[in-house]
Write a protein that holds these residues in place. Structure first.
Motif, PDB file in Angstrom:
ATOM      1  N   ALA A   1       0.751  -1.225  -0.005  1.00  0.00           N
ATOM      2  CA  ALA A   1      -0.233  -0.116   0.134  1.00  0.00           C
ATOM      3  C   ALA A   1       0.921   1.194  -0.092  1.00  0.00           C
ATOM      4  O   ALA A   1       0.288   2.186  -0.468  1.00  0.00           O
ATOM      5  CB  ALA A   1      -1.033  -0.026   1.362  1.00  0.00           C
ATOM      6  N   TYR A   2       2.116   1.197   0.624  1.00  0.00           N
ATOM      7  CA  TYR A   2       2.723   2.599   0.770  1.00  0.00           C
ATOM      8  C   TYR A   2       4.070   2.482  -0.007  1.00  0.00           C
ATOM      9  O   TYR A   2       5.039   3.495  -0.048  1.00  0.00           O
ATOM     10  CB  TYR A   2       2.986   2.678   2.203  1.00  0.00           C
ATOM     11  CG  TYR A   2       1.849   3.153   3.008  1.00  0.00           C
ATOM     12  CD1 TYR A   2       1.466   4.392   3.095  1.00  0.00           C
ATOM     13  CD2 TYR A   2       0.933   2.324   3.504  1.00  0.00           C
ATOM     14  CE1 TYR A   2       0.219   4.782   3.757  1.00  0.00           C
ATOM     15  CE2 TYR A   2      -0.203   2.491   4.149  1.00  0.00           C
ATOM     16  CZ  TYR A   2      -0.593   3.728   4.212  1.00  0.00           C
ATOM     17  OH  TYR A   2      -1.738   4.375   4.864  1.00  0.00           O
TER      18      TYR A   2
ATOM     19  N   GLY B   1      10.351  -4.636  -8.026  1.00  0.00           N
ATOM     20  CA  GLY B   1       9.809  -3.860  -8.993  1.00  0.00           C
ATOM     21  C   GLY B   1       8.505  -3.256  -8.284  1.00  0.00           C
ATOM     22  O   GLY B   1       8.439  -3.262  -7.092  1.00  0.00           O
ATOM     23  N   LYS B   2       7.728  -2.814  -9.427  1.00  0.00           N
ATOM     24  CA  LYS B   2       6.260  -2.272  -8.354  1.00  0.00           C
ATOM     25  C   LYS B   2       5.703  -3.395  -7.732  1.00  0.00           C
ATOM     26  O   LYS B   2       5.656  -4.600  -8.295  1.00  0.00           O
ATOM     27  CB  LYS B   2       5.461  -1.888  -9.548  1.00  0.00           C
ATOM     28  CG  LYS B   2       5.980  -0.565 -10.353  1.00  0.00           C
ATOM     29  CD  LYS B   2       5.083   0.067 -11.435  1.00  0.00           C
ATOM     30  CE  LYS B   2       5.849   1.172 -12.110  1.00  0.00           C
ATOM     31  NZ  LYS B   2       4.739   1.691 -13.190  1.00  0.00           N
ATOM     32  N   PRO B   3       4.793  -2.868  -6.543  1.00  0.00           N
ATOM     33  CA  PRO B   3       3.982  -4.090  -6.083  1.00  0.00           C
ATOM     34  C   PRO B   3       3.169  -4.966  -6.944  1.00  0.00           C
ATOM     35  O   PRO B   3       3.381  -6.222  -6.818  1.00  0.00           O
ATOM     36  CB  PRO B   3       3.263  -3.207  -4.992  1.00  0.00           C
ATOM     37  CG  PRO B   3       3.750  -1.979  -4.898  1.00  0.00           C
ATOM     38  CD  PRO B   3       4.377  -1.832  -6.193  1.00  0.00           C
ATOM     39  N   GLU B   4       2.772  -4.642  -7.780  1.00  0.00           N
ATOM     40  CA  GLU B   4       1.985  -5.508  -8.905  1.00  0.00           C
ATOM     41  C   GLU B   4       2.658  -6.515  -9.614  1.00  0.00           C
ATOM     42  O   GLU B   4       2.230  -7.422 -10.123  1.00  0.00           O
ATOM     43  CB  GLU B   4       0.734  -4.692  -9.787  1.00  0.00           C
ATOM     44  CG  GLU B   4       1.427  -3.605 -10.722  1.00  0.00           C
ATOM     45  CD  GLU B   4       1.956  -2.303 -10.004  1.00  0.00           C
ATOM     46  OE1 GLU B   4       1.845  -1.352 -10.653  1.00  0.00           O
ATOM     47  OE2 GLU B   4       1.798  -2.154  -8.747  1.00  0.00           O
TER      48      GLU B   4
ATOM     49  N   ASN C   1      -6.839  -3.678  -3.028  1.00  0.00           N
ATOM     50  CA  ASN C   1      -7.174  -2.925  -2.002  1.00  0.00           C
ATOM     51  C   ASN C   1      -7.968  -1.520  -2.344  1.00  0.00           C
ATOM     52  O   ASN C   1      -7.528  -0.910  -3.111  1.00  0.00           O
ATOM     53  CB  ASN C   1      -5.943  -2.215  -1.214  1.00  0.00           C
ATOM     54  CG  ASN C   1      -6.136  -1.617  -0.046  1.00  0.00           C
ATOM     55  OD1 ASN C   1      -7.183  -0.845   0.170  1.00  0.00           O
ATOM     56  ND2 ASN C   1      -5.248  -1.517   1.023  1.00  0.00           N
ATOM     57  N   PRO C   2      -9.350  -1.530  -1.856  1.00  0.00           N
ATOM     58  CA  PRO C   2     -10.180  -0.714  -2.460  1.00  0.00           C
ATOM     59  C   PRO C   2      -9.715   0.756  -2.056  1.00  0.00           C
ATOM     60  O   PRO C   2     -10.264   1.647  -2.918  1.00  0.00           O
ATOM     61  CB  PRO C   2     -11.737  -1.294  -1.686  1.00  0.00           C
ATOM     62  CG  PRO C   2     -11.128  -1.889  -0.677  1.00  0.00           C
ATOM     63  CD  PRO C   2     -10.054  -2.649  -0.849  1.00  0.00           C
ATOM     64  N   THR C   3      -9.122   1.024  -1.056  1.00  0.00           N
ATOM     65  CA  THR C   3      -8.478   2.177  -0.609  1.00  0.00           C
ATOM     66  C   THR C   3      -7.516   2.755  -1.488  1.00  0.00           C
ATOM     67  O   THR C   3      -7.363   3.845  -1.941  1.00  0.00           O
ATOM     68  CB  THR C   3      -8.455   2.210   0.898  1.00  0.00           C
ATOM     69  OG1 THR C   3      -9.683   1.680   1.662  1.00  0.00           O
ATOM     70  CG2 THR C   3      -7.927   3.595   1.490  1.00  0.00           C
ATOM     71  N   THR C   4      -6.459   1.796  -1.643  1.00  0.00           N
ATOM     72  CA  THR C   4      -5.286   2.290  -2.319  1.00  0.00           C
ATOM     73  C   THR C   4      -5.196   2.063  -3.704  1.00  0.00           C
ATOM     74  O   THR C   4      -4.297   2.410  -4.358  1.00  0.00           O
ATOM     75  CB  THR C   4      -4.173   1.799  -1.391  1.00  0.00           C
ATOM     76  OG1 THR C   4      -4.021   0.400  -1.582  1.00  0.00           O
ATOM     77  CG2 THR C   4      -3.947   2.124   0.066  1.00  0.00           C
TER      78      THR C   4
END
Length: 423
Positions: free
Chosen positions: A206-207, A223-226, A247-250
């Motif tokens: 998330a961060y 790499g990037k989280p995804e 994550n629906p928020t981030t």
């Protein structure tokens, strides 16, 4: 590269005769927040100790801002690099204010007292970490979480270019955890780089801008989280059956661990789920992965439950958002609930537009209805002046069952006698 703060090439390091880290190559740019994840024993903390110069390099090279790590004097290194270890080893009863001031030591000339700027940096760090009220207390009297917040305050007061954090939030409550990680991320936006070890994969995703996945002393992915949090990698490295959602928020990846439920008779039971407003999202995933035949609806087309149902290719009745159920859709719903072996109802918000979802249940045998409702308080958010709530109460009094959690629901579904009763 001009914006590279740290460049690591073919690094090996360890303890005694054993190499823990092997062939580590990585570069860290300014304005980046990099999270290191991996199972226990993968070399994460060893890696941080090497970067903090607490453990020597055996092979390879580490270049910090253009110069070899070992070429930096300890004083200059202290101005550039800040380190928060897993545990604080301060054993003396120093006041918290003095501990945070220790972060300014590399900036204070020998035999000089702290300047006004040093005191301002300490006050700012105490405010940022919510430790102002602890300033005069001895560090040894604090809880583990309070002490860790003070250690983070000390390194923020140090104002380094590279910030190293080894599981910094392990003992910190959830409120301060999110406050501090937000502050730390903001510091990485002003040319500073942050490297942190995380046990919580979802917090890191998330961060952090980038993730490093370590295993057996090597980097498996960067790499990037995804890009890093893939099903195949997580399954191999952590030995879990991961479910990767959003994550629906981030909007970042969110990792669940697939629960192992018995699949006895699952393929012979068809379930219709009546939900909405996100109340059925987890159930849709759980029931689908447990092997049940499932249908859903009626749902608004942009509802998160609808999106989850589509993810699992589940037949779903839909209507446009904020519209009343059409006669045609209600007839389809009636047909589905009558054919279903079990109908599950969640504590979804109910208004006049979707009330037919509840009303149609009075046309079927209430004994095949399972309601997932809170153990106390109102049954569901009711915007029908109590009409929907009264319908649920009648169903329960006539034989519908009420459960308060997905776990209780699965126990009922996987009890052979109950399944046979529904059949």
């Amino acid at each position: 590269m001009k914006d590279t703060i740290l460049e690591i090439s073919d690094l090996s390091a360890g303890y005694e005769e054993k190499d823990i880290l092997q062939e580590i190559s990585l570069f860290i740019r300014e304005k980046s927040f990099v999270g290191i994840i991996g199972p226990n024993g993968s070399g994460k903390s060893t890696f941080m100790q090497v970067l903090a110069r607490s453990l020597p390099v055996r092979n390879g090279d580490i270049v910090l801002m253009g110069d070899s790590l070992q070429s930096w004097s300890f004083r200059d290194f202290g101005k550039i690099v800040g380190y928060v270890p897993q545990e604080s080893d301060i054993k003396f009863r120093y006041p918290v204010y003095d501990v945070v001031m220790m972060g300014r030591n590399p900036h204070i000339e020998r035999f000089r007292s702290p300047s006004a700027a040093d005191h301002e940096a300490v006050q700012r760090a105490l405010l940022q970490t919510g430790t102002v009220e602890l300033a005069r207390r001895p560090i040894t009297d604090l809880s583990g979480g309070e002490r860790q917040r003070v250690m983070i305050a000390r390194v923020l007061a140090q104002d380094p270019v590279l910030l190293l954090l080894d599981e910094p939030f392990a003992h910190i409550d959830i409120h301060h955890q999110y406050e501090l990680i937000r502050i730390i991320r903001e510091t990485s936006r002003d040319k500073r780089a942050v490297i942190g070890v995380f046990h919580d994969i979802n917090l890191a995703a998330a961060y952090c801008d980038q993730l490093v996945l370590m295993n057996d002393g090597k980097i498996r992915a960067f790499g990037k989280p995804e890009e890093v949090l893939t099903t195949s990698l997580l399954k191999e490295v952590f030995r879990i059956s991961p479910v990767i959602d959003v994550n629906p928020t981030t909007g970042t990846p969110y990792v669940y661990v697939e629960e192992k439920w018995k699949e006895t008779d699952a393929q012979n039971v068809h379930i219709h789920l009546i939900s909405g407003g996100g109340t059925g999202t987890y159930l849709i995933s759980l029931l689908s992965r447990s092997g049940y035949s499932l249908s859903c609806g009626v749902l608004a087309e942009n509802d998160s439950d609808c999106l989850m149902a589509r993810k699992y290719d589940i037949p779903t009745l839909t209507e446009p958002p904020f519209s009343r159920l059409s006669q045609e859709t209600e007839e389809k719903l009636t047909e589905l609930v009558k054919k279903a072996d079990v109908v599950i109802v969640t504590s979804m918000p109910v208004g006049w537009g979707n009330y037919p979802n509840i009303r149609v249940l009075e046309q079927i045998d209430p004994h095949k209805i399972l309601c997932i409702l809170p153990s106390s308080g109102p049954s569901l958010p009711d915007f029908t002046s109590g009409v929907a709530t009264d319908t649920i109460k009648r169903l329960l009094s006539n034989g519908a069952q009420k459960k308060s959690s997905p776990g209780e629901l699965m126990e009922i579904l996987q009890t052979t006698q109950i399944v046979n009763d529904y059949k």
